[in-house]
Every structure is written in C-alpha cells, then in structure tokens.
Write a protein that holds these residues in place. Structure first.
Motif, short mmCIF file in Angstrom:
data_model
loop_
_atom_site.label_atom_id
_atom_site.label_comp_id
_atom_site.label_asym_id
_atom_site.label_seq_id
_atom_site.Cartn_x
_atom_site.Cartn_y
_atom_site.Cartn_z
N PRO A 64 -13.61 -1.56 36.87
CA PRO A 64 -14.91 -0.98 36.53
C PRO A 64 -15.63 -0.37 37.73
O PRO A 64 -16.47 0.51 37.55
N ALA A 65 -15.28 -0.80 38.93
CA ALA A 65 -15.89 -0.21 40.12
C ALA A 65 -15.52 1.26 40.27
O ALA A 65 -16.20 2.00 41.00
N THR A 66 -14.45 1.69 39.58
CA THR A 66 -14.06 3.10 39.65
C THR A 66 -14.65 3.94 38.53
O THR A 66 -14.40 5.14 38.47
N TYR A 67 -15.43 3.32 37.65
CA TYR A 67 -16.08 4.08 36.60
C TYR A 67 -17.34 4.73 37.20
O TYR A 67 -18.48 4.39 36.85
N GLN A 68 -17.10 5.64 38.10
CA GLN A 68 -18.16 6.29 38.84
C GLN A 68 -17.95 7.80 38.80
O GLN A 68 -16.82 8.29 38.74
N ILE A 69 -19.04 8.55 38.87
CA ILE A 69 -18.98 10.00 38.75
C ILE A 69 -18.06 10.63 39.81
O ILE A 69 -17.26 11.52 39.47
N LEU A 98 -23.24 16.00 34.79
CA LEU A 98 -23.43 15.46 36.13
C LEU A 98 -22.15 15.62 36.96
O LEU A 98 -22.20 15.97 38.14
N ILE A 99 -21.01 15.38 36.32
CA ILE A 99 -19.74 15.57 37.01
C ILE A 99 -19.57 17.04 37.40
O ILE A 99 -19.14 17.37 38.51
N ALA A 100 -19.94 17.94 36.49
CA ALA A 100 -19.82 19.38 36.76
C ALA A 100 -20.67 19.77 37.97
O ALA A 100 -20.22 20.56 38.83
N MET A 101 -21.88 19.24 38.07
CA MET A 101 -22.73 19.55 39.22
C MET A 101 -22.13 19.02 40.51
O MET A 101 -22.17 19.69 41.56
N LEU A 102 -21.54 17.82 40.44
CA LEU A 102 -20.88 17.28 41.63
C LEU A 102 -19.70 18.16 42.04
O LEU A 102 -19.50 18.42 43.24
N LYS A 108 -16.39 23.89 44.62
CA LYS A 108 -16.93 25.02 43.86
C LYS A 108 -15.89 26.10 43.61
O LYS A 108 -15.96 26.82 42.60
N ASP A 109 -14.92 26.21 44.49
CA ASP A 109 -13.89 27.23 44.34
C ASP A 109 -13.00 26.99 43.13
O ASP A 109 -12.25 27.89 42.73
N ARG A 110 -13.10 25.81 42.52
CA ARG A 110 -12.30 25.50 41.33
C ARG A 110 -13.04 25.84 40.03
O ARG A 110 -12.48 25.69 38.95
N LEU A 111 -14.29 26.27 40.14
CA LEU A 111 -15.13 26.48 38.96
C LEU A 111 -15.34 27.96 38.67
O LEU A 111 -15.56 28.77 39.58
N LEU A 112 -15.32 28.30 37.38
CA LEU A 112 -15.64 29.64 36.91
C LEU A 112 -17.07 29.72 36.39
O LEU A 112 -17.69 30.77 36.42
N GLY A 113 -17.59 28.62 35.89
CA GLY A 113 -18.93 28.55 35.33
C GLY A 113 -19.15 27.18 34.74
O GLY A 113 -18.21 26.38 34.62
N VAL A 114 -20.39 26.90 34.35
CA VAL A 114 -20.75 25.56 33.87
C VAL A 114 -21.76 25.66 32.74
O VAL A 114 -22.68 26.47 32.76
N TRP A 205 -31.07 17.37 42.82
CA TRP A 205 -31.38 18.79 42.83
C TRP A 205 -30.45 19.61 43.72
O TRP A 205 -30.09 20.75 43.37
N PRO A 206 -30.01 19.08 44.88
CA PRO A 206 -29.04 19.85 45.67
C PRO A 206 -27.73 20.10 44.90
O PRO A 206 -27.08 21.13 45.12
N LEU A 207 -27.36 19.18 44.01
CA LEU A 207 -26.15 19.40 43.20
C LEU A 207 -26.40 20.53 42.20
O LEU A 207 -25.52 21.37 41.97
N PHE A 208 -27.59 20.55 41.61
CA PHE A 208 -27.91 21.65 40.70
C PHE A 208 -27.93 22.98 41.44
O PHE A 208 -27.40 23.99 40.97
N ASP A 209 -28.53 22.96 42.62
CA ASP A 209 -28.61 24.20 43.41
C ASP A 209 -27.22 24.67 43.84
O ASP A 209 -27.02 25.87 44.09
N ALA A 210 -26.26 23.75 43.91
CA ALA A 210 -24.89 24.13 44.28
C ALA A 210 -24.24 24.99 43.21
O ALA A 210 -23.21 25.64 43.46
N LEU A 211 -24.82 25.03 42.01
CA LEU A 211 -24.31 25.89 40.93
C LEU A 211 -24.64 27.36 41.17
O LEU A 211 -24.22 28.22 40.38
N SER A 212 -25.38 27.65 42.21
CA SER A 212 -25.78 29.02 42.51
C SER A 212 -24.57 29.95 42.52
O SER A 212 -23.53 29.65 43.12
N GLY A 213 -24.72 31.09 41.84
CA GLY A 213 -23.64 32.07 41.81
C GLY A 213 -22.65 31.88 40.67
O GLY A 213 -21.85 32.78 40.40
N LEU A 214 -22.69 30.73 40.02
CA LEU A 214 -21.80 30.48 38.89
C LEU A 214 -22.52 30.79 37.58
O LEU A 214 -23.70 30.43 37.43
#
Length: 273
Positions: A64-69, A98-102, A108-114, A205-214
């Motif tokens: 259960p300790a690995t059930y983390q984002i 939340l996982i997507a923002m992380l 980020k180079d693995r993402l096309l959009g969210v 919020w820094p994780l949300f801001d990391a979505l910039s450009g996607l």
C-alpha cells in the motif's frame, strides 16, 4: 488478458482498443479502466488505452505504500513504453488528472495534451472528507440493484440520472458475490490516502502550470464538491485557451458522455490533430 510488468514486479492490466491518436485514460482513485465505458463509444479515430492502477481492477495488489501518485505516474509511463508509444494524450478523471499534471511536470515530452475531469490543483476539503468516509470499507448492500437504488438516493448533485445508469455504475464499482458486494480495489488503499493526508498539503499549482503549451481541457460537474468554482475560475484565468465546461446536474464526477463533455472532448481532440 493484456498485462505488463512494472519495474517493481507487479502485473498491471490494461486495454488497448482502436487506432489513431493514442489517448491514455487514467481513472479515479478507487476506479479502473471501466470508468471510461460510457465515453468510449463516442471517441472516434483514437487508440483508447485504459490502465488499471496497481491495487485496482484486474491488476495485482502491491505494498500500500506504493499506492501513490508518483508511482502510479511511473506505471503509466512504463505502460506507454511497453506499448512502444512515444507520446500520448491523457484523459484523467479525478486522481487520473493529478497524475496527468505530475507527468506534465516530469515527462512533458511524453504528452500530447491533457483533459482534467473534475479535478484541479486545489482539492476542496469537504469533497476529500466524503471520499475518506467510504474509502476501503466494504458495502453493506448485497446486490447491484440495491446499490443502484442507494446511489440514486444518497448521492447529491446528480438529479435526473436514469436508474439504468446507476445500475451500470454499480456494476463497474462493485463485484456481486453470494456473500454480497465486494470492492474492486485493494481496501488497503485507505492506508495510503490516510497517511498522505497526515502530511502537509503540497502546492499543486506549479504542476498545473507545467501543462503550459499542451492542449488542455477541464470538465467540471456544476455541483462538484471536489473542484470548487474558485479553483476552476483560477484555472481558466491561468489558461484562457483551455477548453472549459461545466456540466449541469452533475457532481463529482461527470460520466463523460453528457453532451457538454462530448463537445469539450471533440474540441480538445481537434486541437491535437
């Protein structure tokens, strides 16, 4: 049954259907890939990939300790690696968002959009308390029909939902056995969430801001107790290009096949093509 083995040795279940733009579906906290059963028939021209997190659905249970984002985010990337996919769009419901923002902040180079389905960088405490109240506790009800009737009575924020939909939802969320209904996830997930709640709440919020450009979309249930109107407004302020919709008569979470959701998803997909 399609599975892959994580770097720490767990066998995780996934489905991989269709052809075209790869869309990785990441479900809510206690849910699995079936969370997207309602929207899947409406997503045309995409390769729909659905992951059962560790400890959920048909995937192995782990420590259960690995059930983390962060660990679940690593699992998602390892699934993409397993499938030979360099980049994918992510449709994230609640915890999946939340996982997507992380992922945006780390790979980020693995993402096309969210798409964020009823989730943002601030989680309303009242909604979190509702989750903690039921998390990891086997239901007392005996059948899917009883659960469907109970959800129709108890869940606030969801008027005008047909009984048949509640029955479908109950069949996804619980296994019906001779002894009654069973959880479709490891009940020790509660340990991980309670332990996490004992720590200071990080600034997301820094994780949300990391979505910039996607290409980004956010769907909010108009009656949501997890994504507040104030947080939703701030998200729109920071990302005026974000496809943002509110779904009437829905709390946490919209089913994703509502007209408002389908319109938002089509607009988002058009941005990716």
């Amino acid at each position: 049954m399609p599975t892959f083995t994580t770097s720490d040795g767990l066998s995780l279940h996934y489905t991989d259907e269709g052809a075209g733009l790869p869309v990785l579906c990441l479900a809510g906290l206690t849910r699995d890939g079936r969370d997207f059963d309602f929207v899947a028939p409406h997503l045309e021209g995409v390769r729909l990939i659905r992951l059962d997190y560790r400890g959920r659905g048909q995937s192995d249970w782990g420590d259960p300790a690995t059930y983390q984002i962060p660990v679940e985010g690593r699992d998602a990337v390892e699934l993409l690696n397993h499938l030979g996919i360099d980049k994918a769009a992510v449709l994230g419901t609640s915890r999946g968002g939340l996982i997507a923002m992380l992922l945006a902040a780390t790979v980020k180079d693995r993402l096309l959009g969210v798409v964020l389905n009823d989730i943002g960088p601030e989680i309303a405490p009242e909604g979190l308390e509702v989750i903690k109240d039921y998390l990891g506790k086997p239901p007392l009800l005996k059948t899917h029909a009883e659960m469907a009737a109970a959800r129709a009575r108890v869940l606030t924020g969801f008027p005008n939902v047909p009984q048949e939909r509640w029955l479908q939802e109950a069949q996804i969320l619980f296994n019906e056995t001779e002894d009654g209904l069973e959880l479709t996830y490891d009940p020790r997930l509660r340990e991980a969430v309670v332990e996490g709640g004992a720590q200071p709440v990080p600034d997301l919020w820094p994780l949300f801001d990391a979505l910039s450009g996607l290409p980004l979309a956010c769907i909010r249930g108009a009656n949501s107790d997890l994504l507040s109107p104030a947080t939703f407004a701030e998200m729109k302020k920071r990302r005026p290009d974000m496809v943002a919709v509110e779904v009437p008569d829905r709390g946490h979470i919209p089913f994703l096949d509502e007209p408002e959701c389908l319109n938002a998803l089509r607009r988002w997909l058009d941005m990716l093509r």
